[in-house]
Scaffold this motif. Structure first.
Motif, PDB file in Angstrom:
ATOM      1  N   LYS A 107      48.541  94.495  23.344  1.00  0.00           N
ATOM      2  CA  LYS A 107      47.162  94.707  23.814  1.00  0.00           C
ATOM      3  C   LYS A 107      46.451  95.925  23.230  1.00  0.00           C
ATOM      4  N   PRO A 108      47.087  97.101  23.225  1.00  0.00           N
ATOM      5  CA  PRO A 108      46.343  98.272  22.726  1.00  0.00           C
ATOM      6  C   PRO A 108      45.842  98.081  21.287  1.00  0.00           C
ATOM      7  N   ALA A 109      46.640  97.431  20.454  1.00  0.00           N
ATOM      8  CA  ALA A 109      46.235  97.207  19.066  1.00  0.00           C
ATOM      9  C   ALA A 109      45.075  96.210  18.999  1.00  0.00           C
ATOM     10  N   ILE A 110      45.124  95.173  19.831  1.00  0.00           N
ATOM     11  CA  ILE A 110      44.062  94.156  19.827  1.00  0.00           C
ATOM     12  C   ILE A 110      42.737  94.777  20.273  1.00  0.00           C
ATOM     13  N   VAL A 111      42.779  95.531  21.386  1.00  0.00           N
ATOM     14  CA  VAL A 111      41.551  96.146  21.902  1.00  0.00           C
ATOM     15  C   VAL A 111      40.986  97.154  20.892  1.00  0.00           C
TER      16      VAL A 111
END
Length: 182
Positions: A107-111
């Motif tokens: 998630k952190p990379a996608i956001v």
């Protein structure tokens, strides 16, 4: 609709605060997921430097953390975030995508990839990654109520990823002359 227009003036600030929020989440994640004795000191120090906006120092510490733990995606994501803040957009994008090759639901990379595309005005890709983030975690959809503490002097409700996504999609449908992307 005027309310919506007003919201978009603070998107870049919201994107930045969201980035910082992710750091805090990661810090908590790391403390929970590692036994206390195994915590990577460089990773913890890197997060502190990032929060102090000392991106060059943070970058070096994330890289040191990665030397000790090459598979630590949190440290790699921290490196990518530093590169983004330092304006090294291509390197940052490459690093975020490298993380997603290893774990396509990180998630952190996608956001942050969505934020990177959004702030560098690549709105089609921003839309794609915001959607991906929302598919993985619908808690991101819910209002960012805590932003109001950061924006006491702003008299309208800060936005969410979902509202930003809707706005971008609507703007992309307009003819070029009518677009009002902020």
């Amino acid at each position: 609709d005027m309310d919506l227009e007003a919201n978009f003036k603070i998107f870049k600030t919201i994107a930045f605060i969201l980035g910082l929020t992710i750091v805090v989440w990661l810090l908590v994640d790391v403390i929970i997921s590692y036994k206390k004795s195994d915590i990577n000191e460089d990773y913890i120090k890197a997060n502190s430097k990032f929060l102090e906006k000392k991106y060059d120092k943070a970058l070096l510490l994330y890289e040191k953390a990665l030397e000790k733990e090459p598979k630590n995606l949190y440290a790699l994501e921290g490196k990518a975030r530093c590169l983004m803040r330092m304006g090294r957009i291509k390197e940052s994008e490459y690093t975020f995508k490298n993380i997603l090759k290893k774990n396509k639901e990180f998630k952190p990379a996608i956001v942050n990839l969505a934020i990177l595309y959004d702030t560098s005005e690549n709105h089609e890709l921003a839309i794609q990654y915001y959607k991906k983030a929302l598919q993985i975690d619908d808690s991101l959809v819910k209002g960012m109520g805590f932003f109001q503490r950061f924006f006491k002097n702003i008299h309208f409700k800060p936005s969410t990823i979902k509202e930003r996504l809707g706005y971008l999609e609507k703007q992309m449908l307009l003819k070029n002359g009518e677009k009002n992307l902020v």
